[in-house]
Design an enzyme around this catalytic site. Sequence first.
Site: not given
Lengths: 135, 137
Positions: B17, B82-83, B42, B127, B36, B44
């Site tokens: 994100h 996810d992913h 980047h 996070e 960020c 998480h």
Amino acid sequence: MVFLTRIEHFNAAHKLYNPAWAREKNEEVFGACANENWHGHNYELYVTIKGDPDPDTGFLMDVKKLSYIIKERVTEKLDHKNLNVEVGFLKDKMCTTENLAIGIWNQLVANLPSFVTLHSVKLYETPRIFVEYFG
Amino acid sequence: MERKVAIFRKEHFNAAHRLFVPGWTDAQNLEQFGKCSNPHYHGHNYELIVKVTGVPDPLTGYVINLSTLSSIIHDHVLARFDHKNLNLDTREFATLNPTAENIVYVIYEILRKQLDASMDLSVRLYETERNFVEYPA
């Protein structure tokens, strides 16, 4: 001989994608990790050095100095970055956890003081997946 | 008196994100969101804890079958996020900044629609190990 470990962490985006292959083959081999728009992880990094404690200080190495070297050589280059796009020492390499651990080793091994030896780089990609590299 | 019990299911997803306000310059975004706001994204490992509270069924003893709850989370939350790149790959965050606060609210709203109205729902989202949010507050 004593082993000393410093733990650091960084958050980064990446994808597993071989540019020489078609998209279909990348998806077949790397699954969801091949997502073209990236995904990301919280990486946990364990750097272990070894040697004998200095008789005067009792230290193998001042761990604050070790932390500074890891930050300067590794985590500042990786934290909140896109590993495929923004990291010089990973250029033209597949951004797997394996290659990342080898890259981190190479960043550190030449920059540690001569009285300690780099023993291992252990890198967690998720709490359930990690690699270890011993050089 | 009805005996309410809370039941929890932990799940996780990995995503990329970027935090930014589209109308701002890169410099303004950097000032507000720091690293960020990196335009290259980047990511998480998000840890999700879903809490469902209700009165256990007298026959089964279940508030909710955990396998059912897990399937709901997988089908409606993990399959979407996810992913993925939350900014680019999801309609939920096409215009909404994907902060932990906004993500936990979006996940709550998604799950709320899937659960019986008699059940209370609360969602906690990590996070990182040290940064987490909870909704409702």
